[in-house]
Design an enzyme around this catalytic site. Sequence first.
Site, PDB file in Angstrom:
ATOM      1  N   ASP A 196       0.836  -1.204   0.000  1.00  0.00           N
ATOM      2  CA  ASP A 196       0.000   0.000   0.000  1.00  0.00           C
ATOM      3  C   ASP A 196       0.876   1.262   0.000  1.00  0.00           C
ATOM      4  O   ASP A 196       1.952   1.283   0.609  1.00  0.00           O
ATOM      5  CB  ASP A 196      -0.897  -0.055   1.255  1.00  0.00           C
ATOM      6  CG  ASP A 196      -2.186   0.718   1.084  1.00  0.00           C
ATOM      7  OD1 ASP A 196      -2.474   1.155  -0.042  1.00  0.00           O
ATOM      8  OD2 ASP A 196      -2.902   0.875   2.091  1.00  0.00           O
ATOM      9  N   GLY A 229      -8.168   7.894   7.189  1.00  0.00           N
ATOM     10  CA  GLY A 229      -8.404   8.211   8.594  1.00  0.00           C
ATOM     11  C   GLY A 229      -9.870   8.472   8.889  1.00  0.00           C
ATOM     12  O   GLY A 229     -10.736   8.409   8.006  1.00  0.00           O
ATOM     13  N   ASN A 249      -8.758   0.546   6.954  1.00  0.00           N
ATOM     14  CA  ASN A 249      -7.620   0.448   7.867  1.00  0.00           C
ATOM     15  C   ASN A 249      -7.989   0.968   9.257  1.00  0.00           C
ATOM     16  O   ASN A 249      -7.951   0.226  10.239  1.00  0.00           O
ATOM     17  CB  ASN A 249      -6.418   1.215   7.285  1.00  0.00           C
ATOM     18  CG  ASN A 249      -5.140   0.972   8.081  1.00  0.00           C
ATOM     19  OD1 ASN A 249      -5.148   0.337   9.135  1.00  0.00           O
ATOM     20  ND2 ASN A 249      -4.021   1.476   7.600  1.00  0.00           N
TER      21      ASN A 249
HETATM   22 ZN   LIG Z   1      -4.886   4.409   1.074  1.00  0.00          ZN
END
Ligand SMILES: [Zn+2]
Length: 289
Positions: free
Chosen positions: A80, A182, A239
Amino acid sequence: MHSLRHALEQTHNNGVAIGHFNIADSVLLKAVFASAQELSVPVLVGVSEGEREFIGVRQIAALVRSLREEFDFPIFLNADHTRSLPKARAAAEAGFDAIVFDLSALPFEENVRQTKEAVEVLKTIKPSILVEGEIGDIGTGSEIHEEAPDLLTGLTTPAEAKQYVESTGIDILAPAVGNMHGMLKSMVRGQTRKHLDIPRIAQIKSAARVPLTLHGGSGTDDDDLRKAISAGINIVHINTELRVAWRRGLEEGLAKQPQKVVPYRILPFAVESVKQAVRPRLRLFNGDR
Ligand SMILES: [Zn+2]
């Protein structure tokens, strides 16, 4: 034999998407693999430069390969957000299935020039590797942010997407369509959700004609994700939701057993907590199965 390209074609034909989950340790890897196994769906494990540095480039490649072989299961590995050619080369040499070569911070022409060069180099090392390129601004850092960044100025246009794909030879495109890396505090609390520019996704898809990846999927509205997949998104990255779950599970394991020091008695709480974050996302990406 399983290949990521084959899995991508299958999911595209079925109108579903592959879940991409970042990992930095074996707790996260266990949780992601177990969830995909339970649902019998292909899965992509992602490691950013920082995550790779922690777990080891060759080590994570060996772990994912061993799962794929032992269980004959379509689990794949992605490097990534790789920002330099030497790091991309190291991942290709270690046998990664895909690389996100991310020069989106550079001016467009420079991004095109260097990405084209990287595609040629990486395919020489491993012809079957899939290279993903990125244009537009989707913010940085899969963490908890205080304030929402202004993403409106960095949205990808269909014309740019077409030009970028045609002049670089990338296999997969990561556009900026309202997504961001995020989560805001309000998203972690479940009070707000991210929303996506669905018409833009459809326009980019018909202009670019390659698989599309949605980065920064954590905290995104469920219905927006379903519509984004229908409009042409083939891979969705999650994530931050996993990181939040990892920490909560670890804290729970420690709090419930204040005297214990045995890792394999404490860490299963983190595995279970991460599984609870992965499962609903994988279900949603795979047509609410
Ligand atoms: Zn990313």
